[in-house]
Enzyme design. Structure first.
Site, mmCIF file in Angstrom:
data_model
loop_
_atom_site.group_PDB
_atom_site.id
_atom_site.type_symbol
_atom_site.label_atom_id
_atom_site.label_comp_id
_atom_site.label_asym_id
_atom_site.label_seq_id
_atom_site.Cartn_x
_atom_site.Cartn_y
_atom_site.Cartn_z
ATOM 1 N N CYS A 248 51.092 48.498 11.939
ATOM 2 C CA CYS A 248 51.228 46.966 12.205
ATOM 3 C C CYS A 248 51.042 46.804 13.626
ATOM 4 C CB CYS A 248 52.144 46.228 11.426
ATOM 5 S SG CYS A 248 52.115 44.516 11.312
ATOM 6 N N HIS A 333 50.781 47.594 5.719
ATOM 7 C CA HIS A 333 52.060 48.400 5.502
ATOM 8 C C HIS A 333 51.612 49.440 4.514
ATOM 9 C CE1 HIS A 333 54.434 46.181 8.134
ATOM 10 N NE2 HIS A 333 53.689 45.124 8.078
ATOM 11 N N GLU A 335 54.002 51.627 3.638
ATOM 12 C CA GLU A 335 55.216 51.635 2.883
ATOM 13 C C GLU A 335 55.386 50.491 1.824
ATOM 14 O OE1 GLU A 335 56.180 48.638 5.664
ATOM 15 O OE2 GLU A 335 54.689 50.301 6.045
#
Length: 372
Positions: A248, A333, A335
């Site tokens: 990001c 993202h 994650e």
């Protein structure tokens, strides 16, 4: 939750609904997220620092707030806007209602407005400054105050850790530069056996290398990457010294360090269903995203970078790889938290990059070659 409250946008639009959460005065950049679940992770994501978050999914708060799903200890959003706020949450992990949690963290909320209309306005005109106000307050007075407010440029300094700390493990050492890191990133690194040392955003390259890292992670974070030139310098100095993975804001910083440019988007990408294509394999992943800036595609041609991923919807740059040194990044993202976990394999790719670097060092030692 019956008191009325209004949102005033800088273009003069007024949305009147009902107040919940805190009574604190608040203003910020009004943005929207299209995810259907994960409001707890969104509200605690440091990347929303300075923003009033609008959720397009109509019913919010029905599973309450639990103790486990926070992405940071301290929330940094300036406000929350929803169509309907659940008063009586129902879930076995729930500890607080949405209203109770917002009050405890001094975050004002607004519900009962047409969030579809607000979202369409943002999509058409771009993100705007907004302010919560009492319904009987003159709109012109609120607009005058809004004109005096500027978007903050110090969000990263607000959300980054003030002191370094260690998450111990027995594997290789990763230094995570905290520009507003989500807990999910740390958790995924630890799950691979990495020891993770988290350092403040302004930590110098010399200080980072003194920790003898096997890899460096550039975290997510809020705001414009060009507001933290010191971070760009640090990343530039680390290139070639150690494997790097950026997420990001970290992706944007790697782009700037590699000679590319960034620019502000009209309304950004915030949601959990953004399709991203790996141009090397043709594979498409559904991703979680939260960003208002992007890497300029035209600027990459004369940089040290190459595009690895693109957004299927608007063709924006979603992934980069350095041509000469072990470094790569993605705009989304992997994650998740919240969102799909289609891109988790990127952490394995980083692990392989770290292992390859370590193997090369070991071979060099055996051959008596001194390696930088």
């Amino acid at each position: 939750m019956n008191k009325k409250r209004k949102l005033v946008l800088e273009n003069g639009a007024v949305f009147t609904g009902k107040a919940f959460g805190s009574d604190d005065a608040s203003s910020g950049e009004v943005v929207f997220n299209t995810a259907m679940t994960g409001y707890q992770e969104m509200m605690s994501d440091p990347s929303y620092c300075g923003q009033i978050l609008t959720l397009t999914y109509p019913l919010v708060g029905n599973y309450g707030i639990n103790r486990d799903d926070f992405e940071s200890i301290t929330p940094f959003i300036k406000g929350l806007i929803v169509k309907s706020a659940s008063v009586h949450p129902s879930h076995f992990r729930s500890r607080f209602s949405l209203d109770e949690w917002l009050k405890a963290n001094r975050i004002p909320g607004l519900y009962g407005i047409d969030t579809r209309m607000l979202t369409r306005m943002i999509r058409e005109h771009g993100t705007m400054k907004g302010m919560f106000a009492e319904v009987d307050e003159e709109t012109e007075s609120v607009l005058e105050r809004l004109k005096q407010i500027r978007f903050p440029q110090n969000q990263v300094s607000q959300v980054s850790t003030k002191n370094r700390y260690v998450n111990p493990a027995s594997g290789e050492r990763i230094v995570l530069i905290d520009y507003g890191a989500k807990k999910g990133i740390v958790k995924d690194l630890i799950s691979l056996g990495f020891e993770v040392i988290v350092v403040p955003y302004q930590t110098s390259s010399n200080e980072i290398l003194a920790l003898s890292p096997d890899g460096v992670m550039l975290s997510n974070g809020p705001g414009d990457p060009q507001d933290i030139p010191e971070a760009v310098r640090t990343v530039k100095q680390l290139l070639g010294q150690v494997p790097i993975f950026g997420i990001c804001l970290g992706h944007q910083l790697l782009a700037l360090a590699g000679g590319a440019k960034t620019e502000k988007m009209r309304f950004g990408h915030r949601g959990a269903n953004h399709p991203v294509k790996d141009v090397r394999t043709g594979k498409v992943a559904i991703t979680s995203q939260n960003h208002g800036y992007t890497v300029s595609p035209a600027s990459i041609a004369n940089s040290d970078l190459e595009i690895t991923h693109i957004n299927v919807n608007d063709q924006s740059v979603e992934g980069l790889r350095h041509k000469q040194v072990p470094a790569f990044s993605v705009q989304y993202h992997p994650e998740a938290s919240p969102g799909p976990e289609d891109a988790k394999e990127l952490f394995l790719e980083f692990q392989q990059m770290v292992h390859a670097k370590q193997t090369k060092i070991e071979i060099s030692k055996k051959e008596g070659i001194v390696h930088a």
